[in-house]
Scaffold this active site. Structure first.
Site, PDB file in Angstrom:
ATOM      1  N   ILE A 160      -6.883   8.144   5.253  1.00  0.00           N
ATOM      2  CA  ILE A 160      -5.856   8.480   4.273  1.00  0.00           C
ATOM      3  C   ILE A 160      -4.535   7.789   4.629  1.00  0.00           C
ATOM      4  O   ILE A 160      -3.907   8.104   5.650  1.00  0.00           O
ATOM      5  CB  ILE A 160      -5.663  10.011   4.186  1.00  0.00           C
ATOM      6  CG1 ILE A 160      -7.025  10.701   3.951  1.00  0.00           C
ATOM      7  CG2 ILE A 160      -4.653  10.357   3.091  1.00  0.00           C
ATOM      8  CD1 ILE A 160      -7.813  10.194   2.754  1.00  0.00           C
ATOM      9  N   THR A 197     -11.297  10.293   0.078  1.00  0.00           N
ATOM     10  CA  THR A 197     -12.410   9.855   0.931  1.00  0.00           C
ATOM     11  C   THR A 197     -12.699  10.883   2.027  1.00  0.00           C
ATOM     12  O   THR A 197     -11.787  11.469   2.608  1.00  0.00           O
ATOM     13  CB  THR A 197     -12.052   8.500   1.582  1.00  0.00           C
ATOM     14  OG1 THR A 197     -11.749   7.573   0.543  1.00  0.00           O
ATOM     15  CG2 THR A 197     -13.177   7.963   2.438  1.00  0.00           C
ATOM     16  N   SER A 254       0.835  -1.210   0.000  1.00  0.00           N
ATOM     17  CA  SER A 254       0.000   0.000   0.000  1.00  0.00           C
ATOM     18  C   SER A 254       0.866   1.255   0.000  1.00  0.00           C
ATOM     19  O   SER A 254       0.558   2.233  -0.694  1.00  0.00           O
ATOM     20  CB  SER A 254      -0.910   0.044   1.234  1.00  0.00           C
ATOM     21  OG  SER A 254      -1.854  -0.984   1.192  1.00  0.00           O
ATOM     22  N   CYS A 277      -6.434   8.066 -11.271  1.00  0.00           N
ATOM     23  CA  CYS A 277      -5.360   7.672 -10.341  1.00  0.00           C
ATOM     24  C   CYS A 277      -5.740   6.360  -9.664  1.00  0.00           C
ATOM     25  O   CYS A 277      -4.897   5.464  -9.487  1.00  0.00           O
ATOM     26  CB  CYS A 277      -5.147   8.737  -9.262  1.00  0.00           C
ATOM     27  SG  CYS A 277      -4.862  10.391  -9.917  1.00  0.00           S
ATOM     28  N   GLU A 333     -10.090   1.444  -2.490  1.00  0.00           N
ATOM     29  CA  GLU A 333      -9.926   1.515  -3.958  1.00  0.00           C
ATOM     30  C   GLU A 333     -11.130   0.921  -4.688  1.00  0.00           C
ATOM     31  O   GLU A 333     -10.989   0.247  -5.705  1.00  0.00           O
ATOM     32  CB  GLU A 333      -8.660   0.762  -4.380  1.00  0.00           C
ATOM     33  CG  GLU A 333      -7.407   1.288  -3.755  1.00  0.00           C
ATOM     34  CD  GLU A 333      -6.942   2.562  -4.408  1.00  0.00           C
ATOM     35  OE1 GLU A 333      -7.425   2.895  -5.509  1.00  0.00           O
ATOM     36  OE2 GLU A 333      -6.100   3.241  -3.807  1.00  0.00           O
TER      37      GLU A 333
HETATM   38  C1  FAD Z   1      -6.797   1.084   5.703  1.00  0.00           C
HETATM   39  C2  FAD Z   1      -7.479   1.974   4.698  1.00  0.00           C
HETATM   40  C3  FAD Z   1      -6.715   2.839   3.913  1.00  0.00           C
HETATM   41  C4  FAD Z   1      -7.341   3.711   3.030  1.00  0.00           C
HETATM   42  N1  FAD Z   1      -6.574   4.612   2.294  1.00  0.00           N
HETATM   43  C5  FAD Z   1      -7.197   5.590   1.577  1.00  0.00           C
HETATM   44  C6  FAD Z   1      -6.418   6.645   0.963  1.00  0.00           C
HETATM   45  O1  FAD Z   1      -5.190   6.622   0.990  1.00  0.00           O
HETATM   46  N2  FAD Z   1      -7.084   7.653   0.339  1.00  0.00           N
HETATM   47  C7  FAD Z   1      -8.457   7.700   0.270  1.00  0.00           C
HETATM   48  O2  FAD Z   1      -8.986   8.662  -0.298  1.00  0.00           O
HETATM   49  N3  FAD Z   1      -9.219   6.716   0.839  1.00  0.00           N
HETATM   50  C8  FAD Z   1      -8.623   5.674   1.489  1.00  0.00           C
HETATM   51  N4  FAD Z   1      -9.371   4.683   2.094  1.00  0.00           N
HETATM   52  C9  FAD Z   1     -10.836   4.790   2.061  1.00  0.00           C
HETATM   53  C10 FAD Z   1     -11.502   3.768   1.159  1.00  0.00           C
HETATM   54  O3  FAD Z   1     -11.254   4.073  -0.183  1.00  0.00           O
HETATM   55  C11 FAD Z   1     -13.016   3.751   1.515  1.00  0.00           C
HETATM   56  O4  FAD Z   1     -13.109   3.109   2.774  1.00  0.00           O
HETATM   57  C12 FAD Z   1     -13.842   3.021   0.460  1.00  0.00           C
HETATM   58  O5  FAD Z   1     -13.962   3.815  -0.702  1.00  0.00           O
HETATM   59  C13 FAD Z   1     -15.256   2.671   0.957  1.00  0.00           C
HETATM   60  O6  FAD Z   1     -15.870   3.773   1.535  1.00  0.00           O
HETATM   61  P1  FAD Z   1     -16.570   3.638   2.983  1.00  0.00           P
HETATM   62  O7  FAD Z   1     -15.580   3.018   3.908  1.00  0.00           O
HETATM   63  O8  FAD Z   1     -17.091   4.986   3.322  1.00  0.00           O
HETATM   64  O9  FAD Z   1     -17.741   2.605   2.787  1.00  0.00           O
HETATM   65  P2  FAD Z   1     -19.217   2.923   2.238  1.00  0.00           P
HETATM   66  O10 FAD Z   1     -19.141   3.681   0.952  1.00  0.00           O
HETATM   67  O11 FAD Z   1     -20.032   3.492   3.340  1.00  0.00           O
HETATM   68  O12 FAD Z   1     -19.720   1.455   1.900  1.00  0.00           O
HETATM   69  C14 FAD Z   1     -20.142   0.538   2.924  1.00  0.00           C
HETATM   70  C15 FAD Z   1     -20.753  -0.684   2.254  1.00  0.00           C
HETATM   71  O13 FAD Z   1     -21.852  -0.291   1.421  1.00  0.00           O
HETATM   72  C16 FAD Z   1     -21.655  -0.742   0.097  1.00  0.00           C
HETATM   73  N5  FAD Z   1     -22.195   0.209  -0.871  1.00  0.00           N
HETATM   74  C17 FAD Z   1     -22.020   1.548  -0.929  1.00  0.00           C
HETATM   75  N6  FAD Z   1     -22.676   2.065  -1.976  1.00  0.00           N
HETATM   76  C18 FAD Z   1     -23.246   1.018  -2.630  1.00  0.00           C
HETATM   77  C19 FAD Z   1     -24.047   0.880  -3.804  1.00  0.00           C
HETATM   78  N7  FAD Z   1     -24.395   1.927  -4.569  1.00  0.00           N
HETATM   79  N8  FAD Z   1     -24.490  -0.346  -4.151  1.00  0.00           N
HETATM   80  C20 FAD Z   1     -24.141  -1.443  -3.421  1.00  0.00           C
HETATM   81  N9  FAD Z   1     -23.382  -1.388  -2.310  1.00  0.00           N
HETATM   82  C21 FAD Z   1     -22.948  -0.172  -1.913  1.00  0.00           C
HETATM   83  C22 FAD Z   1     -20.159  -0.880  -0.047  1.00  0.00           C
HETATM   84  O14 FAD Z   1     -19.812  -1.764  -1.107  1.00  0.00           O
HETATM   85  C23 FAD Z   1     -19.777  -1.404   1.327  1.00  0.00           C
HETATM   86  O15 FAD Z   1     -20.003  -2.787   1.382  1.00  0.00           O
HETATM   87  C24 FAD Z   1      -8.758   3.717   2.913  1.00  0.00           C
HETATM   88  C25 FAD Z   1      -9.530   2.802   3.671  1.00  0.00           C
HETATM   89  C26 FAD Z   1      -8.893   1.940   4.538  1.00  0.00           C
HETATM   90  C27 FAD Z   1      -9.720   0.979   5.346  1.00  0.00           C
END
Ligand code: FAD
Length: 389
Positions: A167, A136, A95, A242, A368
């Site tokens: 992040i 995010t 990562s 990206c 991602e």
């Molecule tokens: C350790 C870690 C590192 C990370 N690093 C970065 C980073 O460097 N930069 C960055 O910007 N982000 C980062 N992220 C954030 C990551 O990209 C988000 O957690 C991810 O995009 C999911 O968003 P959320 O956690 O808000 O889940 P949510 O969007 O709330 O989703 C929760 C659940 O609902 C489902 N869901 C949501 N919408 C729909 C839909 N329309 N239809 C069906 N199912 C749906 C999802 O699939 C999931 O199962 C990181 C996350 C983690 C855990």
């Protein structure tokens, strides 16, 4: 010689050039000699092994598939093989390299001004500067188009307000690529550590991706010079491009985690004996699990290889990369679960890498683009109907 024997059921290596094999061997040896001895302690203490940064820079791992500015200019198979080996070590190490190369160097390389490229790319490549990618937000994960972070032009400054969360490398980064809403749509900005109004805080209590720094970024009337906007990346599609780079690396990376789980279970099953002094490997149900794993890993390798070839030919689509990321992550998670099962009680111990990979892969499934979101990308490609809302 590297200790990991590799996983090659279908003469996959016959597809690789001498140069590609050499790159993989170099990364493999680095992981065996330098990464694996550190990971148990790093994971348990929730610490990123930062002593690896200069060595990874020296080996050309940061922005390896970019051209110029000190980057190695590797093809996408070579890049993918590096990701595979690094994630065999640990998803947190992969990562780090993914964020640095695909999410920080790539946007500067692709959307930055010449001054931004000359200032940042050589430092990032050499590991003298660390970057992070802020997309995010607390209320917007799968749907970043709803983001609330704003950038407002005041004189010759941009003023940023908002909050980013989850992040990777946030608090250790010298430069953050921050995506914010402007009157002309979503744009990317370079925010430097130490800028008044910019602060970070680490997220603690993670039971996954423990050997990786994860932070929140706070922007409160944070003023940055107008030349810190990425001039050539317009709209959310620039940010998503990206993510495509990073997701491509993930699709390869998780093969490494799956291979490590498979090889751990295979070798364990040959030495552990149950019932009539018979090795586990001699029981049919055990072989069925190993057969499933090696088949799915092999299919995953071929998918990754073909997508890399499409990428090198300039023909890859985001929806191709969605299939690679979604399939290979789900496959690797199942390999981790099956391997854990085959090690019995020992499978839960930190002297084996399996639980660490399994916990890490839960993050990799979510970040991602979640498994669901990539299913929707694939669904849209085959039906023409977008079903996100
Ligand atoms: C350790 C870690 C590192 C990370 N690093 C970065 C980073 O460097 N930069 C960055 O910007 N982000 C980062 N992220 C954030 C990551 O990209 C988000 O957690 C991810 O995009 C999911 O968003 P959320 O956690 O808000 O889940 P949510 O969007 O709330 O989703 C929760 C659940 O609902 C489902 N869901 C949501 N919408 C729909 C839909 N329309 N239809 C069906 N199912 C749906 C999802 O699939 C999931 O199962 C990181 C996350 C983690 C855990």
């Amino acid at each position: 010689m590297a200790r990991f024997p590799g996983v090659d059921y279908l003469e996959f290596d016959s597809l690789l050039s001498e140069q590609e094999l050499l790159v993989r061997q170099t990364a493999r040896q680095f992981v065996d000699d330098r990464v694996l001895p550190l990971m148990r302690e790093a994971y348990n203490s929730a610490t990123f092994p930062k002593q690896l940064i200069p060595e990874m820079a020296e080996l050309g791992f940061f922005g390896a598939n970019l051209e110029g500015y000190g980057c190695a200019g590797m093809n996408n198979v070579e890049y993918g093989l590096i990701m595979q080996e690094l994630e065999r070590g640990d998803s947190g190490v992969r990562s780090f390299v993914s964020v640095q190369g695909a999410l920080v160097m790539y946007p500067i390389h692709t959307y930055g001004s010449e001054e931004q490229k000359e200032r940042w790319l050589p430092q990032l490549q050499a590991g003298r500067a660390i970057g992070c990618f802020g997309l995010t937000e607390p209320g917007f994960g799968s749907n970043p188009s709803g983001m609330r972070t704003t950038a407002e032009k005041r004189g010759n400054k941009w003023v940023l307000n908002g909050e980013k969360t989850w992040i990777t490398n946030g608090s250790v980064a010298e430069v953050a690529v921050v995506w914010a809403r402007t009157p002309e749509g979503i744009r990317g900005f370079l925010v430097e550590a130490g800028t008044p109004g910019y602060s970070t805080g680490d997220i603690h209590g993670k039971l996954s991706m423990r050997a990786s720094v994860t932070s929140s970024l706070h922007l409160a009337d944070c003023q940055i010079p107008e030349e810190n906007q990425l001039p050539c990346g317009k709209g959310l599609k620039a940010a998503l491009s990206c993510l495509s780079q990073a997701r491509f690396g993930i699709g390869w990376g998780v093969l490494g985690a799956a291979m490590d789980c498979f090889e751990t279970a295979r070798s364990y099953s040959l030495t552990r004996k149950q019932f009539d002094d018979k090795p586990l490997a001699g029981h049919q149900l055990v072989q069925e699990k190993l057969a499933w794993m090696i088949t799915e890993i092999t299919k995953g390798q071929l998918l990754a290889y073909h997508v890399a070839k499409l990428k090198d030919a300039g023909k890859v689509e985001a929806a191709h990369i969605s299939m690679l990321k979604r399939n290979n992550v789900a496959m690797a998670l199942e390999c981790a679960r099956l391997s854990r099962d085959l090690l019995g009680a020992n499978g839960i111990m930190d002297e084996y890498p399996i639980m660490r990979h399994m916990c890490n892969l839960e993050t990799v499934k979510t970040y991602e683009g979640t498994d669901h979101i990539h299913a929707l990308v694939i669904g849209e490609k085959v039906t023409g109907v977008a079903a996100y809302r």
